[in-house]
Enzyme design. Structure first.
Site, PDB file in Angstrom:
ATOM      1  N   ASN A 216      87.383  22.496 -44.573  1.00 43.08           N
ATOM      2  CA  ASN A 216      88.093  23.555 -44.031  1.00 43.08           C
ATOM      3  C   ASN A 216      86.510  24.493 -43.826  1.00 43.08           C
ATOM      4  O   ASN A 216      86.201  24.545 -44.548  1.00 43.08           O
ATOM      5  CB  ASN A 216      89.318  23.954 -44.299  1.00 43.08           C
ATOM      6  N   ASP A 284      96.277  20.649 -46.279  1.00 44.37           N
ATOM      7  CA  ASP A 284      97.175  19.818 -46.869  1.00 44.37           C
ATOM      8  C   ASP A 284      97.455  18.598 -46.290  1.00 44.37           C
ATOM      9  O   ASP A 284      98.378  17.914 -47.002  1.00 44.37           O
ATOM     10  CB  ASP A 284      98.090  20.640 -45.265  1.00 44.37           C
ATOM     11  N   LYS A 294      81.481   3.329 -47.585  1.00 45.49           N
ATOM     12  CA  LYS A 294      80.476   3.898 -46.549  1.00 45.49           C
ATOM     13  C   LYS A 294      80.814   3.163 -45.208  1.00 45.49           C
ATOM     14  O   LYS A 294      80.766   2.165 -44.543  1.00 45.49           O
ATOM     15  CB  LYS A 294      78.841   4.532 -46.049  1.00 45.49           C
ATOM     16  N   PHE A 329      97.911  33.522 -50.629  1.00 45.68           N
ATOM     17  CA  PHE A 329      97.582  33.710 -49.740  1.00 45.68           C
ATOM     18  C   PHE A 329      97.946  33.175 -48.506  1.00 45.68           C
ATOM     19  O   PHE A 329      98.245  32.254 -48.327  1.00 45.68           O
ATOM     20  CB  PHE A 329      95.846  33.281 -49.655  1.00 45.68           C
ATOM     21  N   LYS A 343     106.424  31.208 -46.402  1.00 48.63           N
ATOM     22  CA  LYS A 343     105.249  31.198 -47.188  1.00 48.63           C
ATOM     23  C   LYS A 343     105.842  31.543 -48.817  1.00 48.63           C
ATOM     24  O   LYS A 343     105.737  30.758 -49.369  1.00 48.63           O
ATOM     25  CB  LYS A 343     104.052  30.912 -46.833  1.00 48.63           C
ATOM     26  N   LYS A 347     107.882  29.009 -51.319  1.00 46.89           N
ATOM     27  CA  LYS A 347     107.245  28.767 -52.426  1.00 46.89           C
ATOM     28  C   LYS A 347     107.682  29.843 -53.639  1.00 46.89           C
ATOM     29  O   LYS A 347     106.775  29.349 -54.807  1.00 46.89           O
ATOM     30  CB  LYS A 347     105.959  29.009 -52.423  1.00 46.89           C
TER      31      LYS A 347
END
Ligand SMILES: Cc1cc2nc3c(=O)[nH]c(=O)nc-3n(C[C@H](O)[C@H](O)[C@H](O)COP(=O)(O)O)c2cc1C
Length: 405
Positions: A216, A284, A294, A329, A343, A347
């Protein structure tokens, strides 16, 4: 050790080695960082760099060993006791074998060695010398003796030395010396001083095959700045880091790739920690079955099947013991405060920092804004600020929350 708020008064001692020329860059960097820098040159140091250079870069008078020489007359001469009292911190960079020996044995034949003996402020040494000199038992014994007095060291780096040899003895990076100065002088926070804190930072990488990876846009900058700010506030920071950025000095760091590795590294440390700030951008999803070889090009559309990765934050929350705190965060592209709060509740976190990433905001070394959210609701936003300052604001805010009865 006394702690000072900025600007810090730094006495920079410069002794006689070729690395004295790099003290000019250090003096400039420390001055730019907002410290007041006064240089003390030894007579041998003044053979390598001039007082005029240092006075020009720091805007402060330079003191030296021989006030009768014409080059000293342009700047006022300051007594050793006044200098020793003035300094919040003494940094000797570069430090010769000679000055280490003098300081280790309480000798004071010139201004710098006398100031070192008369000062009560913390002392930081950045030695630089030939490898054989650095490794000599006499020098190592002096270093050990100075450490025993509570002095700090930025170890010399390895590399090609001016004498043509290769090995340890090169003056450490100027940035590392300046960072250690900042760390030694930072005010400690009672909520973090002496506490063991886990910090996660950076992206995770989920391999598709030996060359391709799913990741990401997180760089890890924010998490690294949080780790640095916690360290400066007096915490013992244990960093679990994804991505390529360099970890700050003075932390115990474990580098990881995937979400599973990040979870394993966090769980290995979690039991001994007082709390955790989880700033990593954990993937995720991961490919269901990464290829061992490969993957070759194929004609037509190709399918990629993804499965859920380990939930790092959720697992830390499930396995926490009483007294451990957990701050997360949430990078959200829509409805960031409501989603961050969801969230937090899902959590079981103690707090969360909502990061509005609409329009690509929040990634890399840009200005950023974070909205703290507690179980009771959102707090006033922090920022927009550069990430280093934002991290310090987060640490101040969270330290204040922890201090509440
Ligand atoms: C060209 C030159 C380079 C030197 N480089 C170093 C050095 O890198 N490290 C060191 O410990 N001594 C070095 N020395 C020796 C010191 O300059 C010498 O020990 C001197 O007395 C140190 O004085 P000071 O500690 O008061 O500055 C060098 C000497 C010369 C002539």
């Amino acid at each position: 050790m006394p702690r000072h708020t900025e600007p810090m008064k730094v006495l920079l001692g410069i002794t006689g080695g070729i690395a004295a020329t790099r003290a000019a860059d250090l003096a400039r960097l420390l001055t730019r960082q907002g410290h007041v820098v006064r240089c003390v040159l030894t007579e041998a140091g003044a053979r390598f760099i001039t007082p005029l250079t240092l006075a020009s870069l720091t805007g402060q008078p330079v003191a030296g060993a021989n006030p009768d020489r014409p080059e000293w007359r342009a700047t006022p001469v300051v007594e050793h006791i006044e200098l020793a009292r003035w300094a919040d911190l003494l940094c000797v960079a570069p430090a010769t074998a000679d000055i280490l020996g003098k300081a280790a044995h309480g000798l004071a034949p010139d201004l710098l060695s006398t100031v070192l003996l008369a000062a009560r402020a913390p002392v930081l040494w950045a030695p630089a010398m030939n490898t054989a000199m650095w490794e000599h038992p006499a020098v190592q014994a002096n270093v050990a003796r100075l450490r025993g007095f509570g002095h700090h060291f930025v170890e010399p780096a390895e590399g090609l030395l001016a004498c043509g040899e290769e090995g340890p003895g090169k003056l450490a990076d100027i940035e590392d010396i300046a960072e250690t100065v900042a760390w030694l002088g930072s005010p400690r926070h009672p909520s973090f001083s002496g506490k063991r804190i886990l910090v996660t930072a950076g992206p995770t990488r989920e391999d598709l095959d030996p060359v391709r990876t799913l990741t990401n846009r997180s760089t890890g900058t924010m998490g690294l700045e949080v780790a640095r700010a916690l360290r400066d506030a007096g915490a013992e920071v244990h960093l679990v880091l994804g991505g390529d950025l360099r970890a700050p000095l003075g932390l115990s760091t474990r580098r990881v790739r995937s979400a599973a590795e990040m979870l394993e590294a966090c769980l290995a440390r979690w039991e001994d920690m007082d709390g955790c700030i989880a700033a990593a951008a954990v993937a995720d999803q991961r490919p269901e079955s990464p290829a061992v070889q490969k993957v070759k090009k194929q004609e037509g559309p190709e399918d990629l099947r993804l499965v859920r990765t380990a939930d790092v934050l959720g697992t830390l929350s499930e396995r926490r013991r009483p007294g451990q705190w957990l701050l997360g965060f949430a990078a959200e592209s829509e409805d960031h405060i409501a989603n961050a709060r969801a969230k937090l509740l899902r959590k079981g976190l103690d707090g969360i920092l909502a990061n509005d990433i609409t329009g690509g905001h929040g990634f890399g070394p840009t200005l950023n804004t974070l909205t703290p959210v507690l179980p009771g609701g959102p707090q006033p936003p922090l920022g927009p600020l550069p990430k280093a300052e934002l991290a310090r604001a987060v640490v101040q805010w969270w330290g204040g929350v922890l201090a509440q009865p």
